[in-house]
Design an enzyme around this catalytic site. Structure first.
Site, PDB file in Angstrom:
ATOM      1  N   LYS A  28       0.809  -1.233   0.000  1.00  0.00           N
ATOM      2  CA  LYS A  28       0.000   0.000   0.000  1.00  0.00           C
ATOM      3  C   LYS A  28       0.838   1.278   0.000  1.00  0.00           C
ATOM      4  O   LYS A  28       0.430   2.286  -0.561  1.00  0.00           O
ATOM      5  CB  LYS A  28      -0.990  -0.025   1.167  1.00  0.00           C
ATOM      6  CG  LYS A  28      -2.094  -1.053   0.932  1.00  0.00           C
ATOM      7  CD  LYS A  28      -3.185  -1.014   1.953  1.00  0.00           C
ATOM      8  CE  LYS A  28      -4.190  -2.126   1.645  1.00  0.00           C
ATOM      9  NZ  LYS A  28      -5.267  -2.188   2.620  1.00  0.00           N
ATOM     10  N   ASP A  59     -10.116   2.371   1.544  1.00  0.00           N
ATOM     11  CA  ASP A  59     -10.209   1.601   2.798  1.00  0.00           C
ATOM     12  C   ASP A  59     -10.904   2.396   3.904  1.00  0.00           C
ATOM     13  O   ASP A  59     -11.653   1.830   4.695  1.00  0.00           O
ATOM     14  CB  ASP A  59      -8.807   1.220   3.299  1.00  0.00           C
ATOM     15  CG  ASP A  59      -8.242   0.004   2.583  1.00  0.00           C
ATOM     16  OD1 ASP A  59      -9.032  -0.785   2.031  1.00  0.00           O
ATOM     17  OD2 ASP A  59      -7.006  -0.159   2.586  1.00  0.00           O
ATOM     18  N   GLY A 111      -3.849  -3.247  16.759  1.00  0.00           N
ATOM     19  CA  GLY A 111      -3.016  -3.274  15.559  1.00  0.00           C
ATOM     20  C   GLY A 111      -2.539  -1.868  15.239  1.00  0.00           C
ATOM     21  O   GLY A 111      -3.125  -0.880  15.716  1.00  0.00           O
ATOM     22  N   GLY A 169      -1.362  -1.193   8.288  1.00  0.00           N
ATOM     23  CA  GLY A 169      -2.122  -0.455   7.284  1.00  0.00           C
ATOM     24  C   GLY A 169      -3.614  -0.391   7.587  1.00  0.00           C
ATOM     25  O   GLY A 169      -4.234   0.679   7.497  1.00  0.00           O
TER      26      GLY A 169
HETATM   27  N1  LIG Z   1     -11.654  -6.264   5.638  1.00  0.00           N
HETATM   28  C1  LIG Z   1     -10.872  -5.563   4.820  1.00  0.00           C
HETATM   29  O1  LIG Z   1     -11.305  -4.981   3.824  1.00  0.00           O
HETATM   30  C2  LIG Z   1      -9.416  -5.470   5.134  1.00  0.00           C
HETATM   31  C3  LIG Z   1      -8.624  -4.450   4.587  1.00  0.00           C
HETATM   32  C4  LIG Z   1      -7.272  -4.401   4.947  1.00  0.00           C
HETATM   33  C5  LIG Z   1      -6.751  -5.367   5.801  1.00  0.00           C
HETATM   34  N2  LIG Z   1      -7.572  -6.336   6.307  1.00  0.00           N
HETATM   35  C6  LIG Z   1      -7.064  -7.355   7.229  1.00  0.00           C
HETATM   36  O2  LIG Z   1      -6.539  -6.695   8.380  1.00  0.00           O
HETATM   37  C7  LIG Z   1      -5.436  -7.455   8.900  1.00  0.00           C
HETATM   38  C8  LIG Z   1      -4.202  -6.549   9.041  1.00  0.00           C
HETATM   39  O3  LIG Z   1      -3.803  -6.153   7.747  1.00  0.00           O
HETATM   40  P1  LIG Z   1      -2.748  -4.962   7.517  1.00  0.00           P
HETATM   41  O4  LIG Z   1      -2.796  -4.648   6.082  1.00  0.00           O
HETATM   42  O5  LIG Z   1      -2.949  -3.886   8.513  1.00  0.00           O
HETATM   43  O6  LIG Z   1      -1.360  -5.708   7.855  1.00  0.00           O
HETATM   44  P2  LIG Z   1       0.005  -5.028   8.359  1.00  0.00           P
HETATM   45  O7  LIG Z   1       0.124  -3.647   7.845  1.00  0.00           O
HETATM   46  O8  LIG Z   1       1.049  -6.027   8.038  1.00  0.00           O
HETATM   47  O9  LIG Z   1      -0.166  -4.947   9.973  1.00  0.00           O
HETATM   48  C9  LIG Z   1      -0.273  -6.110  10.733  1.00  0.00           C
HETATM   49  C10 LIG Z   1      -0.655  -5.765  12.160  1.00  0.00           C
HETATM   50  O10 LIG Z   1      -0.962  -6.976  12.839  1.00  0.00           O
HETATM   51  C11 LIG Z   1      -0.065  -7.145  13.942  1.00  0.00           C
HETATM   52  N3  LIG Z   1       0.288  -8.547  14.083  1.00  0.00           N
HETATM   53  C12 LIG Z   1       0.715  -9.377  13.098  1.00  0.00           C
HETATM   54  N4  LIG Z   1       0.924 -10.621  13.602  1.00  0.00           N
HETATM   55  C13 LIG Z   1       0.653 -10.544  14.936  1.00  0.00           C
HETATM   56  C14 LIG Z   1       0.673 -11.503  15.991  1.00  0.00           C
HETATM   57  N5  LIG Z   1       1.041 -12.773  15.784  1.00  0.00           N
HETATM   58  N6  LIG Z   1       0.303 -11.091  17.221  1.00  0.00           N
HETATM   59  C15 LIG Z   1      -0.080  -9.800  17.443  1.00  0.00           C
HETATM   60  N7  LIG Z   1      -0.129  -8.858  16.479  1.00  0.00           N
HETATM   61  C16 LIG Z   1       0.223  -9.232  15.234  1.00  0.00           C
HETATM   62  C17 LIG Z   1       1.133  -6.293  13.630  1.00  0.00           C
HETATM   63  O11 LIG Z   1       1.782  -5.975  14.847  1.00  0.00           O
HETATM   64  P3  LIG Z   1       3.348  -5.519  14.896  1.00  0.00           P
HETATM   65  O12 LIG Z   1       3.349  -4.045  14.593  1.00  0.00           O
HETATM   66  O13 LIG Z   1       3.733  -5.848  16.285  1.00  0.00           O
HETATM   67  O14 LIG Z   1       4.051  -6.339  13.852  1.00  0.00           O
HETATM   68  C18 LIG Z   1       0.465  -5.087  12.953  1.00  0.00           C
HETATM   69  O15 LIG Z   1      -0.114  -4.236  13.901  1.00  0.00           O
HETATM   70  C19 LIG Z   1      -5.228  -8.619   7.922  1.00  0.00           C
HETATM   71  O16 LIG Z   1      -5.894  -9.762   8.422  1.00  0.00           O
HETATM   72  C20 LIG Z   1      -5.903  -8.135   6.651  1.00  0.00           C
HETATM   73  O17 LIG Z   1      -6.377  -9.199   5.842  1.00  0.00           O
HETATM   74  C21 LIG Z   1      -8.880  -6.401   5.993  1.00  0.00           C
END
Ligand SMILES: NC(=O)c1ccc[n+]([C@@H]2O[C@H](COP(=O)([O-])OP(=O)(O)OC[C@H]3O[C@@H](n4cnc5c(N)ncnc54)[C@H](OP(=O)(O)O)[C@@H]3O)[C@@H](O)[C@H]2O)c1
Length: 271
Positions: A79, A114, A134, A137
Site C-alpha cells: 500500500k 479503505d 493493531g 495499514g
Molecule cells: N476487511 C478488509 O477490507 C481489510 C482491509 C485491509 C486489511 N484487512 C485485514 O486486516 C489485517 C491486518 O492487515 P494490515 O494490512 O494492517 O497488515 P500489516 O500492515 O502487516 O499490519 C499487521 C498488524 O498486525 C499485527 N500482528 C501481526 N501478527 C501478529 C501476531 N502474531 N500477534 C499480534 N499482532 C500481530 C502487527 O503488529 P506488529 O506491529 O507488532 O508487527 C500489525 O499491527 C489482515 O488480516 C488483513 O487481511 C482487511
C-alpha cells in the site's frame, strides 16, 4: 498457485481489465467479488490476482499499464508502494501515505477507499470510544476514519512503538496494556484469529469489528456473538472498499448485493 496469475504473462486484451496485487494473495476474495460486479453491470472484463513482492511493484504496474489494464487494487505489503507509484493522490492517500487503488490513464491516480469502506458499516452508530488492536495499514485506515468521524480512539499493538507512532500521527492514545473496559467498539486490525480476549471486561453493549476475514465469520466474531455482542464481519469493509474502487475504474456504482453474495455475505450488518 491456484487462483493467482503471473503478471509477466499478461498481454493486451479486450474489456475492462483489473487486478489485485499483494503478497501473499491466494486467499483474496476480491477476484470473485469484482467478477460479480462486472457481470451485474453488464461490463465485459476480468479481475485477476497477482502475487507481487514490493521490489517488483513498479515493474508490474508499468507492464499492466502497457497491456491496457484499467487499474489495480493493492493490498499488504504494497500500500505504501502504491501511493508512491502514482502521479496524483487523493486527499486520504496524501494524509495516510498509503493507497489501495490505482486508476490508470494518461496519469496514474492513487486512491484510498479503505477508510470509507471501513466506516460504511458504522454509519448508524453513535460515536463513542473505540479500541483499535493493531498499528499496520488496516489499523491506520480505521483509526484515521474513526478520528475524523469524532470517535475517541485508543490503540493497542504488539509492538508498542508502532502504536505510539500511529497515535501521535492521528491524535489518539496508545495503550501499553490491552484493556477492553470502556470501549464501545473493538476493532481487530491484525491477522490474528484468536488472541487473549478478556471477555469479562468487555461492555455488553460493545460492538466487535474484525477486519480479518475468511469464508465465514471468524473465531473472534463467533466468540463475541456467543456472548450476545453485536459484530461486524471484515467482509463488510471488503465489499464497501471494493465498491468504491469499482466506481473509480468504471464510473458505475456496482451492484453491492451481487458483491456481498460473491463473498458469502447474505445479510446486512443490521446495526
Ligand atoms: N476487511 C478488509 O477490507 C481489510 C482491509 C485491509 C486489511 N484487512 C485485514 O486486516 C489485517 C491486518 O492487515 P494490515 O494490512 O494492517 O497488515 P500489516 O500492515 O502487516 O499490519 C499487521 C498488524 O498486525 C499485527 N500482528 C501481526 N501478527 C501478529 C501476531 N502474531 N500477534 C499480534 N499482532 C500481530 C502487527 O503488529 P506488529 O506491529 O507488532 O508487527 C500489525 O499491527 C489482515 O488480516 C488483513 O487481511 C482487511
Amino acid at each position: 498457485m491456484p487462483g493467482t496469475f503471473d503478471w509477466r504473462q499478461e498481454r493486451e486484451g479486450a474489456g475492462v481489465r483489473l487486478a489485485v496485487l499483494g503478497h501473499p494473495i491466494a486467499h483474496s476474495l476480491s477476484p470473485a467479488m469484482h467478477a460479480a460486479a462486472l457481470k451485474a453491470a453488464n461490463i465485459e472484463g476480468e479481475y485477476k490476482a497477482f502475487d507481487v513482492v514490493p521490489e517488483e511493484f513498479d515493474a508490474c504496474i508499468a507492464h499492466l499499464r502497457g497491456m491496457g489494464y484499467r487499474g489495480v487494487n493493492a493490498t499488504a505489503p504494497l500500500k505504501t508502494a502504491c501511493a508512491e507509484a502514482a502521479d496524483a493522490l487523493d486527499e486520504t492517500v496524501l494524509l495516510l501515505g498509503a493507497a489501495n487503488t490505482l486508476i490508470f490513464g494518461g496519469q496514474v491516480r492513487a486512491a484510498n477507499t479503505d477508510v470509507e469502506g471501513f466506516l460504511a458499516p458504522l454509519k448508524s452508530l453513535a460515536k463513542g470510544s473505540a479500541l483499535v488492536i493493531g498499528a499496520g495499514g488496516a489499523a491506520s485506515a480505521a483509526c484515521f476514519g474513526l478520528k475524523r468521524e469524532g470517535w475517541k480512539v485508543q490503540i493497542w499493538n504488539r509492538t508498542f512503538k508502532r502504536a505510539e507512532q500511529l497515535a501521535e500521527r492521528i491524535g489518539a492514545w496508545a495503550m501499553k496494556t490491552l484493556s477492553f473496559s470502556g470501549a464501545d467498539l473493538i476493532v481487530n486490525a491484525t491477522p490474528v484469529a484468536s488472541f487473549e480476549m478478556n471477555w469479562e471486561a468487555v461492555r455488553t453493549s460493545a460492538i466487535v469489528y474484525d477486519l480479518a476475514y475468511g469464508a465465514g465469520p471468524t473465531k473472534l466474531l463467533m466468540e463475541a456473538a456467543e456472548r450476545g455482542l453485536r459484530t461486524i464481519d471484515g467482509r463488510e469493509m471488503l465489499v464497501e472498499q471494493g465498491a468504491r474502487a469499482f466506481e473509480l475504474w468504471t464510473g458505475v456504482w456496482p451492484d453491492v448485493g451481487a458483491m456481498r453474495e460473491a463473498v458469502g455475505l447474505r445479510y446486512s450488518a443490521g446495526l
